[in-house]
Scaffold this active site. Structure first.
Site, PDB file in Angstrom:
ATOM      1  N   GLY A  43       0.786  -1.234   0.000  1.00  0.00           N
ATOM      2  CA  GLY A  43       0.000   0.000   0.000  1.00  0.00           C
ATOM      3  C   GLY A  43       0.811   1.273   0.000  1.00  0.00           C
ATOM      4  O   GLY A  43       0.341   2.327  -0.437  1.00  0.00           O
ATOM      5  N   GLU A  98       3.381   4.487   5.701  1.00  0.00           N
ATOM      6  CA  GLU A  98       2.152   3.678   5.595  1.00  0.00           C
ATOM      7  C   GLU A  98       1.109   4.404   4.749  1.00  0.00           C
ATOM      8  O   GLU A  98       1.108   5.633   4.672  1.00  0.00           O
ATOM      9  CB  GLU A  98       1.571   3.464   6.998  1.00  0.00           C
ATOM     10  CG  GLU A  98       1.790   2.083   7.575  1.00  0.00           C
ATOM     11  CD  GLU A  98       0.882   1.011   6.992  1.00  0.00           C
ATOM     12  OE1 GLU A  98       0.695   0.975   5.758  1.00  0.00           O
ATOM     13  OE2 GLU A  98       0.367   0.197   7.778  1.00  0.00           O
ATOM     14  N   ASP A 102      -5.587   2.209  10.745  1.00  0.00           N
ATOM     15  CA  ASP A 102      -6.991   1.940  11.072  1.00  0.00           C
ATOM     16  C   ASP A 102      -7.051   1.403  12.510  1.00  0.00           C
ATOM     17  O   ASP A 102      -7.115   2.175  13.466  1.00  0.00           O
ATOM     18  CB  ASP A 102      -7.542   0.950  10.040  1.00  0.00           C
ATOM     19  CG  ASP A 102      -9.015   0.628  10.253  1.00  0.00           C
ATOM     20  OD1 ASP A 102      -9.687   1.367  10.981  1.00  0.00           O
ATOM     21  OD2 ASP A 102      -9.491  -0.372   9.690  1.00  0.00           O
ATOM     22  N   LYS A 130      -7.507   6.785  10.216  1.00  0.00           N
ATOM     23  CA  LYS A 130      -8.926   6.531  10.533  1.00  0.00           C
ATOM     24  C   LYS A 130      -9.011   6.310  12.042  1.00  0.00           C
ATOM     25  O   LYS A 130      -9.100   5.163  12.495  1.00  0.00           O
ATOM     26  CB  LYS A 130      -9.385   5.237   9.836  1.00  0.00           C
ATOM     27  CG  LYS A 130      -9.973   5.415   8.474  1.00  0.00           C
ATOM     28  CD  LYS A 130     -10.837   4.234   8.027  1.00  0.00           C
ATOM     29  CE  LYS A 130     -10.079   2.993   7.650  1.00  0.00           C
ATOM     30  NZ  LYS A 130     -10.835   2.043   6.823  1.00  0.00           N
ATOM     31  N   VAL A 152     -11.765   2.632   2.063  1.00  0.00           N
ATOM     32  CA  VAL A 152     -11.314   3.449   0.936  1.00  0.00           C
ATOM     33  C   VAL A 152     -10.318   2.682   0.069  1.00  0.00           C
ATOM     34  O   VAL A 152      -9.643   1.763   0.542  1.00  0.00           O
ATOM     35  CB  VAL A 152     -10.672   4.778   1.421  1.00  0.00           C
ATOM     36  CG1 VAL A 152     -11.720   5.675   2.048  1.00  0.00           C
ATOM     37  CG2 VAL A 152      -9.528   4.532   2.400  1.00  0.00           C
ATOM     38  N   ASP A 158      -5.999  -0.983  -1.551  1.00  0.00           N
ATOM     39  CA  ASP A 158      -6.659  -1.961  -2.424  1.00  0.00           C
ATOM     40  C   ASP A 158      -7.931  -2.531  -1.827  1.00  0.00           C
ATOM     41  O   ASP A 158      -8.163  -2.454  -0.621  1.00  0.00           O
ATOM     42  CB  ASP A 158      -5.710  -3.141  -2.688  1.00  0.00           C
ATOM     43  CG  ASP A 158      -5.579  -4.051  -1.467  1.00  0.00           C
ATOM     44  OD1 ASP A 158      -5.227  -3.543  -0.380  1.00  0.00           O
ATOM     45  OD2 ASP A 158      -5.849  -5.258  -1.588  1.00  0.00           O
ATOM     46  N   ARG A 164      -5.364  -0.165  -6.564  1.00  0.00           N
ATOM     47  CA  ARG A 164      -4.179   0.512  -6.012  1.00  0.00           C
ATOM     48  C   ARG A 164      -3.686   1.620  -6.934  1.00  0.00           C
ATOM     49  O   ARG A 164      -3.041   2.555  -6.506  1.00  0.00           O
ATOM     50  CB  ARG A 164      -3.029  -0.485  -5.823  1.00  0.00           C
ATOM     51  CG  ARG A 164      -3.255  -1.532  -4.742  1.00  0.00           C
ATOM     52  CD  ARG A 164      -1.922  -2.236  -4.453  1.00  0.00           C
ATOM     53  NE  ARG A 164      -2.067  -3.493  -3.762  1.00  0.00           N
ATOM     54  CZ  ARG A 164      -2.150  -3.643  -2.446  1.00  0.00           C
ATOM     55  NH1 ARG A 164      -2.118  -2.584  -1.677  1.00  0.00           N
ATOM     56  NH2 ARG A 164      -2.258  -4.840  -1.901  1.00  0.00           N
TER      57      ARG A 164
HETATM   58  P1  IMP Z   1      -4.502  -1.536  10.737  1.00  0.00           P
HETATM   59  O1  IMP Z   1      -3.531  -2.593  11.178  1.00  0.00           O
HETATM   60  O2  IMP Z   1      -5.930  -1.940  11.018  1.00  0.00           O
HETATM   61  O3  IMP Z   1      -4.178  -0.175  11.273  1.00  0.00           O
HETATM   62  O4  IMP Z   1      -4.492  -1.463   9.182  1.00  0.00           O
HETATM   63  C1  IMP Z   1      -3.391  -1.190   8.448  1.00  0.00           C
HETATM   64  C2  IMP Z   1      -3.505  -1.774   7.065  1.00  0.00           C
HETATM   65  O5  IMP Z   1      -4.833  -2.213   6.743  1.00  0.00           O
HETATM   66  C3  IMP Z   1      -3.184  -0.716   6.042  1.00  0.00           C
HETATM   67  O6  IMP Z   1      -1.820  -0.674   5.752  1.00  0.00           O
HETATM   68  C4  IMP Z   1      -3.993  -1.151   4.843  1.00  0.00           C
HETATM   69  O7  IMP Z   1      -3.264  -2.079   4.086  1.00  0.00           O
HETATM   70  C5  IMP Z   1      -5.195  -1.853   5.435  1.00  0.00           C
HETATM   71  N1  IMP Z   1      -6.380  -0.943   5.485  1.00  0.00           N
HETATM   72  C6  IMP Z   1      -6.923  -0.317   6.560  1.00  0.00           C
HETATM   73  N2  IMP Z   1      -8.007   0.417   6.210  1.00  0.00           N
HETATM   74  C7  IMP Z   1      -8.151   0.243   4.864  1.00  0.00           C
HETATM   75  C8  IMP Z   1      -9.090   0.766   3.896  1.00  0.00           C
HETATM   76  O8  IMP Z   1     -10.015   1.552   4.180  1.00  0.00           O
HETATM   77  N3  IMP Z   1      -8.883   0.350   2.616  1.00  0.00           N
HETATM   78  C9  IMP Z   1      -7.892  -0.482   2.233  1.00  0.00           C
HETATM   79  N4  IMP Z   1      -6.999  -0.985   3.100  1.00  0.00           N
HETATM   80  C10 IMP Z   1      -7.121  -0.619   4.407  1.00  0.00           C
END
Ligand code: IMP
Length: 182
Positions: A43, A98, A102, A130, A152, A158, A164
């Site tokens: 990403g 990054e 999320d 987010k 998103v 993706d 992407r």
């Molecule tokens: P986290 O570990 O939940 O913070 O998520 C991190 C990873 O989840 C990011 O690097 C993305 O690859 C993926 N991700 C989180 N939210 C989204 C989204 O809305 N769309 C696509 N990929 C996401």
């Protein structure tokens, strides 16, 4: 691709402004240092490519591949390292690059790992944040834009490996991912 997007959240112009602003700030904050910019594949690719060209410092660029989604639209919480670093990072200043934070499961896991390996400092720059999605408390050091808790795609992000290459970030129409699971 474009017809699957409900609305655009971050335009191409905004992305240019974000890279400019964050690149300038990183150039100031890391003055006199040689930081390692560590991108989390896949990403980070467009963002890494654009932001490093706004950083006027001697930097190294390295990548790691981690996954936590396994194809869906919600994090599995189980962070796997699919490709590790190819340089030692002890006593180095690391800037993780990054696409989005999320739940923060990914970033907290990787930060702990890098500190355990002896990095001198570990900070992160993310295009999107987010904060409503957090499962662990975490505040990114450099944020391009805070967005609501929506799924998103585009500019590196993706859905099932597609979208992407969209030049902007947009909200995917819900029917695109519900259709697949019908
Ligand atoms: P986290 O570990 O939940 O913070 O998520 C991190 C990873 O989840 C990011 O690097 C993305 O690859 C993926 N991700 C989180 N939210 C989204 C989204 O809305 N769309 C696509 N990929 C996401």
């Amino acid at each position: 691709m474009h017809q699957d997007i409900e609305r655009i959240l971050v335009t191409e112009d905004e992305i240019v402004e974000i890279c400019d602003r964050l690149g300038k700030q990183l150039t100031i904050d890391y003055q006199g240092k040689k930081p390692v910019f560590l991108g989390l594949l896949k990403g980070c690719v467009p963002f890494m490519s654009d932001i490093v060209r706004k950083v006027e410092l001697p930097i190294e660029i390295v990548f790691m591949s981690v996954s936590s989604y396994h194809g869906g639209i919600a994090s599995s919480g189980d962070v796997k390292i699919k490709m590790d670093l190819d340089i030692p990072i002890s006593d180095r200043d690391i800037v993780i690059v990054e696409d989005i934070v999320d739940t923060a499961n990914t970033i907290v896991t990787i930060m702990d790992l890098l500190k355990h390996r002896g990095a001198k400092s570990v900070k992160m720059v993310t295009l999107l944040d987010k904060p409503e999605g957090r499962l662990r408390p975490y505040q990114p050091d450099y944020v391009g834009k805070v967005i609501p808790k929506e799924f998103v795609v585009g500019y590196g992000l993706d859905y099932d490996e597609f979208y992407r290459n969209l030049p902007y970030v947009g909200v995917l129409k819900p029917e695109v991912y519900t259709k697949k699971h019908e």
